[in-house]
Write an enzyme that holds these catalytic residues in place. Structure first.
Site, PDB file in Angstrom:
ATOM      1  N   CYS A  18       5.764  -0.455   9.057  1.00 49.94           N
ATOM      2  CA  CYS A  18       6.798  -0.452  10.052  1.00 49.94           C
ATOM      3  C   CYS A  18       7.878   0.386  10.132  1.00 49.94           C
ATOM      4  O   CYS A  18       8.147   0.806   8.876  1.00 49.94           O
ATOM      5  CB  CYS A  18       7.329  -1.889  10.405  1.00 49.94           C
ATOM      6  SG  CYS A  18       6.421  -3.160  10.478  1.00 49.94           S
ATOM      7  N   GLY A  44       4.137   3.384  12.260  1.00 47.89           N
ATOM      8  CA  GLY A  44       3.503   2.152  12.994  1.00 47.89           C
ATOM      9  C   GLY A  44       3.219   2.915  14.345  1.00 47.89           C
ATOM     10  O   GLY A  44       4.186   3.172  15.093  1.00 47.89           O
ATOM     11  N   ASN A 118      10.976  -4.362   8.370  1.00 46.92           N
ATOM     12  CA  ASN A 118      10.296  -3.652   7.633  1.00 46.92           C
ATOM     13  C   ASN A 118      10.017  -4.184   6.457  1.00 46.92           C
ATOM     14  O   ASN A 118      10.780  -4.424   5.657  1.00 46.92           O
ATOM     15  CB  ASN A 118      10.704  -2.159   7.678  1.00 46.92           C
ATOM     16  CG  ASN A 118       9.710  -1.338   6.636  1.00 46.92           C
ATOM     17  OD1 ASN A 118      10.121  -0.298   6.103  1.00 46.92           O
ATOM     18  ND2 ASN A 118       8.400  -1.575   6.720  1.00 46.92           N
ATOM     19  N   GLY A 119       8.824  -4.569   6.267  1.00 45.91           N
ATOM     20  CA  GLY A 119       8.142  -5.023   4.791  1.00 45.91           C
ATOM     21  C   GLY A 119       7.693  -6.480   5.044  1.00 45.91           C
ATOM     22  O   GLY A 119       7.206  -6.684   6.177  1.00 45.91           O
ATOM     23  N   CYS A 257       9.509   1.285  -3.350  1.00 40.99           N
ATOM     24  CA  CYS A 257       8.033   1.494  -3.243  1.00 40.99           C
ATOM     25  C   CYS A 257       7.885   2.753  -3.541  1.00 40.99           C
ATOM     26  O   CYS A 257       8.207   3.805  -2.874  1.00 40.99           O
ATOM     27  CB  CYS A 257       7.744   1.246  -1.785  1.00 40.99           C
ATOM     28  SG  CYS A 257       6.084   1.611  -1.552  1.00 40.99           S
ATOM     29  N   TYR A 263       3.111   8.754  -0.060  1.00 39.42           N
ATOM     30  CA  TYR A 263       2.253   9.221   1.148  1.00 39.42           C
ATOM     31  C   TYR A 263       3.011   8.636   2.388  1.00 39.42           C
ATOM     32  O   TYR A 263       2.904   9.316   3.510  1.00 39.42           O
ATOM     33  CB  TYR A 263       1.073   7.966   1.152  1.00 39.42           C
ATOM     34  CG  TYR A 263       0.252   7.995   2.471  1.00 39.42           C
ATOM     35  CD1 TYR A 263      -0.569   8.687   2.908  1.00 39.42           C
ATOM     36  CD2 TYR A 263       0.760   6.786   3.105  1.00 39.42           C
ATOM     37  CE1 TYR A 263      -1.376   8.717   3.960  1.00 39.42           C
ATOM     38  CE2 TYR A 263      -0.067   6.515   4.253  1.00 39.42           C
ATOM     39  CZ  TYR A 263      -1.138   7.500   4.871  1.00 39.42           C
ATOM     40  OH  TYR A 263      -1.651   7.294   6.068  1.00 39.42           O
ATOM     41  N   CYS A 403      -1.038  -4.373  -1.797  1.00 35.17           N
ATOM     42  CA  CYS A 403       0.529  -4.182  -1.748  1.00 35.17           C
ATOM     43  C   CYS A 403       0.842  -5.686  -0.916  1.00 35.17           C
ATOM     44  O   CYS A 403       0.272  -5.741   0.071  1.00 35.17           O
ATOM     45  CB  CYS A 403       1.017  -3.104  -1.191  1.00 35.17           C
ATOM     46  SG  CYS A 403       2.740  -3.300  -0.819  1.00 35.17           S
ATOM     47  N   CYS A 454       8.632   0.349  -7.549  1.00 34.26           N
ATOM     48  CA  CYS A 454       7.434  -0.746  -7.889  1.00 34.26           C
ATOM     49  C   CYS A 454       6.214   0.205  -7.915  1.00 34.26           C
ATOM     50  O   CYS A 454       6.033   1.217  -6.887  1.00 34.26           O
ATOM     51  CB  CYS A 454       7.492  -1.736  -6.640  1.00 34.26           C
ATOM     52  SG  CYS A 454       6.138  -2.550  -6.380  1.00 34.26           S
ATOM     53  N   CYS A 457       0.699  -1.345  -6.620  1.00 37.33           N
ATOM     54  CA  CYS A 457      -0.536  -0.945  -6.202  1.00 37.33           C
ATOM     55  C   CYS A 457      -1.283  -0.036  -7.261  1.00 37.33           C
ATOM     56  O   CYS A 457      -2.752   0.031  -7.072  1.00 37.33           O
ATOM     57  CB  CYS A 457      -0.638  -0.042  -4.785  1.00 37.33           C
ATOM     58  SG  CYS A 457       0.708   1.408  -5.088  1.00 37.33           S
TER      59      CYS A 457
HETATM   60  P1  AMP Z   1     -10.724   6.301   1.853  1.00 36.07           P
HETATM   61  O1  AMP Z   1     -11.410   7.664   1.287  1.00 36.07           O
HETATM   62  O2  AMP Z   1     -11.492   5.882   3.042  1.00 36.07           O
HETATM   63  O3  AMP Z   1     -10.180   5.637   0.861  1.00 36.07           O
HETATM   64  O4  AMP Z   1      -9.406   7.284   2.429  1.00 36.07           O
HETATM   65  C1  AMP Z   1      -8.256   7.951   1.639  1.00 36.07           C
HETATM   66  C2  AMP Z   1      -7.574   8.390   2.886  1.00 36.07           C
HETATM   67  O5  AMP Z   1      -6.632   7.311   3.354  1.00 36.07           O
HETATM   68  C3  AMP Z   1      -6.344   9.555   2.231  1.00 36.07           C
HETATM   69  O6  AMP Z   1      -6.622  10.648   3.067  1.00 36.07           O
HETATM   70  C4  AMP Z   1      -4.970   8.834   2.316  1.00 36.07           C
HETATM   71  O7  AMP Z   1      -4.093   9.629   2.717  1.00 36.07           O
HETATM   72  C5  AMP Z   1      -5.088   7.574   3.401  1.00 36.07           C
HETATM   73  N1  AMP Z   1      -4.381   6.573   3.055  1.00 36.07           N
HETATM   74  C6  AMP Z   1      -4.087   6.070   1.956  1.00 36.07           C
HETATM   75  N2  AMP Z   1      -3.330   4.952   2.142  1.00 36.07           N
HETATM   76  C7  AMP Z   1      -3.139   4.698   3.537  1.00 36.07           C
HETATM   77  C8  AMP Z   1      -2.359   3.839   4.331  1.00 36.07           C
HETATM   78  N3  AMP Z   1      -1.925   2.755   3.593  1.00 36.07           N
HETATM   79  N4  AMP Z   1      -2.712   3.452   5.512  1.00 36.07           N
HETATM   80  C9  AMP Z   1      -3.493   4.773   6.188  1.00 36.07           C
HETATM   81  N5  AMP Z   1      -4.119   5.869   5.282  1.00 36.07           N
HETATM   82  C10 AMP Z   1      -3.961   5.779   3.957  1.00 36.07           C
END
Ligand code: AMP
Length: 479
Positions: A18, A44, A118-119, A257, A263, A403, A454, A457
């Site tokens: 979020c 989000g 958020n959280g 986090c 990312y 997470c 943290c 993950c």
């Molecule tokens: P996969 O190969 O299916 O595991 O997807 C990997 C991709 O998912 C990478 O390009 C990441 O940037 C993206 N990704 C990682 N964490 C998340 C997240 N929490 N929500 C959406 N996309 C994510």
């Protein structure tokens, strides 16, 4: 330790990403919150909402979809007043419905109150059970509603007193913004899991508005200046008598986090006091030092791998090429071809630039591998476009644990790195080589000399107790 769907069922979502925004003291409060949410859209995309106060009454509007689609000028005109809060929400698992969209609002003996969160609360299941046993009736399946019930039931007479009371009972990750008739109150959990920045905005008449946002990129859009972060364990009240900042609880071990830097946050934001672009570039540089590759080009998986690929290229001296182009306009729904087309989903989003890849040895940089399925499609795409070799480099350590603090990750059984060696993952994604950034280098990239982040993950070591149904996971080393 596995978590069954039955255990997850009290709340739809254990993982909810979020963005929150709040503003006090501007005649166009709802309009500015709308712009703030627009800048936070990446946090989000499922639903969004704004609640404003005209000093007497709280007006609220929530809907499914993107911020710009929900908040037309007509809709914003229904949100009058000089103070407002907003929220964007994303969830993947469980029910995704309007009743869980935020801000949530109630009218209780402390007046009208709206909240955006958020959280994720880690003791929400237990608290909800207790509240229901005492007669509380819940409207949603979101953990945030627990907070409103605690506020409503508090014996404290003032709203800030009741909030303090509620905040001391909830555990886990929370960056909260509350709206009352005449004030904004914000609070951050004592570990500081999720970000919450404070800023100020000068009005043409010399007055100053106060703003709060998950990320500073939201301040940039409205011309506000970043002041500092709401501290872990801090509550800030902005009302007619001015601004007060107080600690509602003593500081605890910090647990920012790290995935916000890896990312989740936008690279143009300052998060936990550090520019995200800077830490991402450093992740790429350290990745190049730890895991060099004999290659011709460095190619990011856009957008998540861009900043770290720039770092990898700068450090290794291998040219950086944007050889995968992302279509930014892919909506949630699209018409699929009736006949199966291989890897259709990923092709919608990404397309290779063939002449940059043909015959080349490619270092492909991304931030994480979660299930591995998308990564495999991207490696195939690069190879099918003519790459001679594909060396996958990941700018974080292997994702081995879910997470419970607000990032959407699947259960451990679906996390490829929780169940396979790096070599097995390499085979699955069909790369010529695969390497991840070490935990030590990640910590260095975010300047975590004092152990303030943290990394659960990546390590499975959770900084708090995590309660999932009947299962209480230990503070460290669970799963
Ligand atoms: P996969 O190969 O299916 O595991 O997807 C990997 C991709 O998912 C990478 O390009 C990441 O940037 C993206 N990704 C990682 N964490 C998340 C997240 N929490 N929500 C959406 N996309 C994510």
């Amino acid at each position: 330790m596995m978590i069954s769907s039955e255990e997850e069922s009290v709340f739809d979502k254990l993982h909810e990403e979020c963005g929150v925004f709040a503003l006090y003291g501007h005649p166009e409060a709802a309009n500015l919150v709308y712009l703030g949410l627009y800048a936070l859209q990446h946090r989000g995309q499922e639903s969004a909402g704004i609640a404003s106060s005209d000093g007497r009454k709280i007006h609220s509007l929530r809907n499914m979809g993107h911020v710009a689609d929900i908040f037309t000028p007509d809709v914003l005109n229904q949100l009058p007043g000089e103070l407002a809060i907003g929220h964007t929400r994303y969830s993947t698992a469980g029910e995704t419905s309007l009743k869980n969209a935020q801000p949530l609002s109630v009218a209780c003996n402390k007046g009208q109150v709206a909240v955006a969160h958020n959280g994720n609360l880690t003791n929400a299941i237990e608290l909800r059970r207790e509240l229901e046993e005492d007669g509380s009736i819940f409207q949603s399946t979101s953990d945030t509603e627990v907070i409103l019930h605690l506020v409503a039931r508090s014996r404290e007479r003032t709203l800030s007193g009741a909030l303090r009371d509620a905040l001391l009972q909830i555990e886990g990750a929370f960056s909260l913004v509350f709206l009352a008739q005449d004030r904004i109150i914000v609070a951050r959990d004592p570990h500081g899991f999720r970000p919450l920045a404070m800023g100020r905005l000068e009005l043409p008449d010399g007055r100053e508005a106060t703003v709060f946002a998950s990320e500073t990129c939201a301040f940039d859009l409205i011309g506000a200046t970043y002041v500092n972060d709401v501290e872990p364990g801090e509550m800030v009240i902005v009302g007619p008598e001015g601004t007060t900042r107080e600690r509602y609880t003593p500081p605890q071990v910090r647990a920012h986090c790290v995935f916000e830097h890896v990312y989740f946050s936008r690279p143009d934001s300052i998060v936990f006091g550090k520019p995200v672009a800077q830490s991402r570039e450093m992740m790429g540089r350290l990745l190049a030092r730890e895991h060099p590759a004999d290659a011709d080009v460095v190619v990011p998986v856009p957008d998540s791998g861009v900043a770290s690929a720039i770092g990898y290229a700068a450090e290794s001296g291998i040219p950086y090429r944007q050889a995968l182009i992302r279509n930014h306009y892919v909506g949630r729904t699209f018409i699929e071809p009736s006949q199966a087309i291989r890897d259709f989903g990923v092709k919608l989003k990404l397309n290779p630039v063939r002449h940059l890849l043909e015959g080349r040895r490619v270092v492909l940089v991304d931030d994480s591998i979660v299930r591995g399925t998308t990564s495999r499609k991207i490696v195939r795409m690069v190879r099918n476009a003519g790459a001679r070799e594909v060396h996958l480099r990941i700018s974080g350590p292997p994702t081995v644990s879910p997470c419970y603090y607000g990032v959407d990750t699947p259960s451990q059984r679906e996390l490829i790195a929780a169940n396979n060696t790096v070599e097995e993952i390499r085979q699955f994604v069909e790369a010529d080589s695969l390497a991840y950034l070490s935990l030590e280098s990640l910590s260095k990239a975010v300047d975590d000399a004092n152990d303030n982040f943290c990394y659960a993950c990546y390590t499975g070591r959770y900084p708090t107790l995590v309660q999932i149904g009947e299962i209480v996971m230990a503070k460290t080393g669970c799963c």
